[in-house]
Enzyme design. Sequence first.
Site, PDB file in Angstrom:
ATOM      1  N   SER A 128       0.822  -1.207   0.000  1.00 32.49           N
ATOM      2  CA  SER A 128       0.000   0.000   0.000  1.00 32.49           C
ATOM      3  C   SER A 128       0.854   1.255   0.000  1.00 32.49           C
ATOM      4  O   SER A 128       1.970   1.275   0.536  1.00 32.49           O
ATOM      5  CB  SER A 128      -0.898   0.005   1.242  1.00 32.49           C
ATOM      6  N   TYR A 142      -2.206  -0.145   9.980  1.00 30.84           N
ATOM      7  CA  TYR A 142      -2.398  -0.718   8.644  1.00 30.84           C
ATOM      8  C   TYR A 142      -1.115  -0.598   7.824  1.00 30.84           C
ATOM      9  O   TYR A 142      -0.654  -1.559   7.215  1.00 30.84           O
ATOM     10  CB  TYR A 142      -3.548   0.002   7.939  1.00 30.84           C
TER      11      TYR A 142
END
Length: 361
Positions: free
Chosen positions: A146, A171
């Site tokens: 990501s 995350y």
Amino acid sequence: MELDKRVIIVTGFAGFIGAYLTARLLRECKNSTIIGIDNMNNYYDVELKESRVEKLLGIAKEEDTGVLIPLRVDIADKAAIDEVFIKYRPSIVINLAAQAGVRYSIEHPDTYIESNIVGFYNILEACRHSYDDNFPGVRHLIYASSSSVYGANEKVPYSTDDKVDNPVSLYAATKKANELLAHAYSKLYNIPSTGLRFFTVYGPAGRPDMAYFTFTNKLIKGEKIQLYNFGNCKRDFTYIDDIVEGITLVMKKPPERKEGEDGLPIPPYALYNIGNSSPENLLDFVEILQQELVRAGILPDDYNFCIHKELVPMQPGDVPVTYADTSALERDFGYKPSTSLRDGLRKFAEWYKEYYGGGYD
């Protein structure tokens, strides 16, 4: 590497990117078997996931498509993952299954550790043991990372050569951990692996927790939408078809296995940004979205947008800008996104109108 006559595992196949990728593989890899893995969790509307799966099953019934075997399996279940790998003997694995969302990780950290760390470890272990008993095993592992790993990096555009040791969300930390784990397994067990750092993917049938989707839901209800950092955020919005094109190109070219002077494997490992390489200001993004929602008949022509916007400070875990340097992906694969933001949002608005029906209430 040709994608025909392969067994290909796609984890998270009922998710946004997973469903689009699976659809393309079914249509293009006509003699291949796609093993779709998903635990169908309720992080967002399960009916939307089920509708994607239903569409994929419909595609698989068409003439001259690949075979789809859908499995309701959680990648955090090691025994179940091992069983799938032993039974189907995949040559390509695309790991898209993960707990997504930056803000959600602040309130639900356990879910991220279980899925993004333990789950990915299980995938790596299954890839490792796919070579047991002289089986050819996994020839290419592709996994989702990501843009969040760049944290508050002030250097733009973001490059995979940049240092990313200071994540600003759990995350992001789990995605950075995935990259490190994949590198270690590539080195130790000679597993060809490629990580893809995704930059704000959007499009029809996307994730309802993404900004463009939540904005639409709120505007229809007459609620205010909040623009963080007082609307001064920039995002490298990437249309879903462009993302799938990039993944497909990468699948065909696993990193080459080589030995170093010490006789040990040089890690067959690669890492790329996959994005639009053209960040858009959030205020401009919202303006285009509103125009396309009116055009699609979701909002009325006289809708007062000004009273439905609220400029608020930055939220914990967020970053002011995401901007991908995709030159390496373009150099190695000829990758170049082609969908404009307006075209992408128009397709989303048209899908939203068709899927949910109705209009402004």
